[in-house]
Every structure is written in C-alpha cells, then in structure tokens.
Design a protein around this motif. Sequence first.
Motif, PDB file in Angstrom:
ATOM      1  N   GLY A 143       0.601  -1.489   0.233  1.00 21.36           N
ATOM      2  CA  GLY A 143       0.019   0.217  -0.097  1.00 21.36           C
ATOM      3  C   GLY A 143       0.522   1.248  -0.094  1.00 21.36           C
ATOM      4  O   GLY A 143       0.454   2.368  -0.665  1.00 21.36           O
ATOM      5  N   GLU A 144       2.483   1.192  -0.224  1.00 21.32           N
ATOM      6  CA  GLU A 144       2.770   2.087   0.704  1.00 21.32           C
ATOM      7  C   GLU A 144       4.278   1.636  -0.714  1.00 21.32           C
ATOM      8  O   GLU A 144       5.037   1.186  -0.543  1.00 21.32           O
ATOM      9  CB  GLU A 144       3.254   2.576   2.089  1.00 21.32           C
ATOM     10  N   PHE A 152      -7.202   1.031 -11.334  1.00 22.66           N
ATOM     11  CA  PHE A 152      -5.857   1.694 -10.431  1.00 22.66           C
ATOM     12  C   PHE A 152      -5.800   3.269 -11.638  1.00 22.66           C
ATOM     13  O   PHE A 152      -6.171   3.237 -12.239  1.00 22.66           O
ATOM     14  CB  PHE A 152      -4.286   1.147 -11.199  1.00 22.66           C
ATOM     15  N   LYS A 153      -6.104   3.999 -10.617  1.00 20.74           N
ATOM     16  CA  LYS A 153      -5.826   5.414 -11.177  1.00 20.74           C
ATOM     17  C   LYS A 153      -4.414   6.164 -10.356  1.00 20.74           C
ATOM     18  O   LYS A 153      -4.522   6.195  -8.443  1.00 20.74           O
ATOM     19  CB  LYS A 153      -6.954   6.328 -10.484  1.00 20.74           C
ATOM     20  N   PHE A 210      -2.890   6.635  -5.346  1.00 22.11           N
ATOM     21  CA  PHE A 210      -3.394   6.360  -5.740  1.00 22.11           C
ATOM     22  C   PHE A 210      -4.258   5.155  -5.443  1.00 22.11           C
ATOM     23  O   PHE A 210      -4.841   5.165  -4.374  1.00 22.11           O
ATOM     24  CB  PHE A 210      -2.667   5.006  -6.501  1.00 22.11           C
ATOM     25  N   PHE A 211      -5.761   4.869  -6.642  1.00 20.06           N
ATOM     26  CA  PHE A 211      -7.052   4.130  -5.060  1.00 20.06           C
ATOM     27  C   PHE A 211      -7.860   3.674  -7.405  1.00 20.06           C
ATOM     28  O   PHE A 211      -7.002   3.782  -7.957  1.00 20.06           O
ATOM     29  CB  PHE A 211      -7.875   5.446  -5.316  1.00 20.06           C
ATOM     30  N   SER A 242      -6.737   2.422  -1.309  1.00 23.99           N
ATOM     31  CA  SER A 242      -5.676   3.710  -1.548  1.00 23.99           C
ATOM     32  C   SER A 242      -4.865   3.079  -1.440  1.00 23.99           C
ATOM     33  O   SER A 242      -4.071   2.063  -0.400  1.00 23.99           O
ATOM     34  CB  SER A 242      -6.269   5.038  -1.334  1.00 23.99           C
ATOM     35  N   GLY A 243      -3.269   3.361  -2.107  1.00 24.32           N
ATOM     36  CA  GLY A 243      -2.829   3.156  -1.463  1.00 24.32           C
ATOM     37  C   GLY A 243      -1.173   4.801  -1.691  1.00 24.32           C
ATOM     38  O   GLY A 243      -2.158   5.871  -2.336  1.00 24.32           O
ATOM     39  N   THR A 244      -0.387   4.760  -1.461  1.00 16.18           N
ATOM     40  CA  THR A 244       0.862   6.061  -1.081  1.00 16.18           C
ATOM     41  C   THR A 244       1.853   5.746  -2.214  1.00 16.18           C
ATOM     42  O   THR A 244       2.389   4.507  -2.041  1.00 16.18           O
ATOM     43  CB  THR A 244       1.213   6.532  -0.208  1.00 16.18           C
TER      44      THR A 244
END
Length: 124
Positions: A49-50, A72-73, A103-104, A117-119
């Motif tokens: 996620g990171e 994924f965006k 990102f999500f 989501s993630g970073t």
Amino acid sequence: MKKITHAVLVAASAGFLMQQGVVRSVAREARNNEQVIRISASTFEYKPGEITVKKGVPVTLELISQDRHHGFKLPEFHLQANVQPGVVEKIRFIPDKAGKFTFFCDVFCGDGHEDMSGTLTVIE
C-alpha cells in the motif's frame, strides 16, 4: 513456399512468447536501472500500500487482481489501468516530480471500495 511457412511459424511463435511474458522478462533484464514493482489488488486493499521510487528512474508497475475486477488510478502521473483477476497489467512511467501521491481503485468493487487506496512516494 516452405520459406513462407517457416517465416509464419517463427512470427507466430514469437507473438505467442511475447504474449506469455517470456520475451518480456528478457527486456526487463536489459533495463537494469528500471524499478519493477508488483502490486496485488484484492478486496479493498493494495499490497504493498506504500511504494517509494526515485525521481527520474523508470518504473514499471505490475498490477494483478486476486479476486475481482479492480481499477488503478494515479492522477498526478496520468496513469490508469483496469486490473483483472489472473492478468498482469503493466504500466511504465518515469516519475518527474517528488512528493507523496495517492493511487486508488477507480472501479466500484463493493462496500469498502472508497477505502481502497495507497501512497506513492517519489524521492529526489
């Protein structure tokens, strides 16, 4: 006629190997400065996620779903992909700005979708 048949067979075999990822792995090794990151999407989370990458260094994201259709965006880099179960979706880009970016999932995947989501952190 034999030469044409042979050429067609060679071309078809090369196409099949490329589709299966056999030839792609050779190309990956040739890009020794490229960072390849595999991201797994499953119900309401990405793993990892990171993610941390370096500005100016080419990145390939290999996205795969473990359960259902996801998206994924990453808007800041104009990246978007449909992520299907069992299919590796590859996105290649070169981060050109430093910072933290979210990102999500942009495909509704059920209750909890809004938390998927993630970073991406891009360092100098």
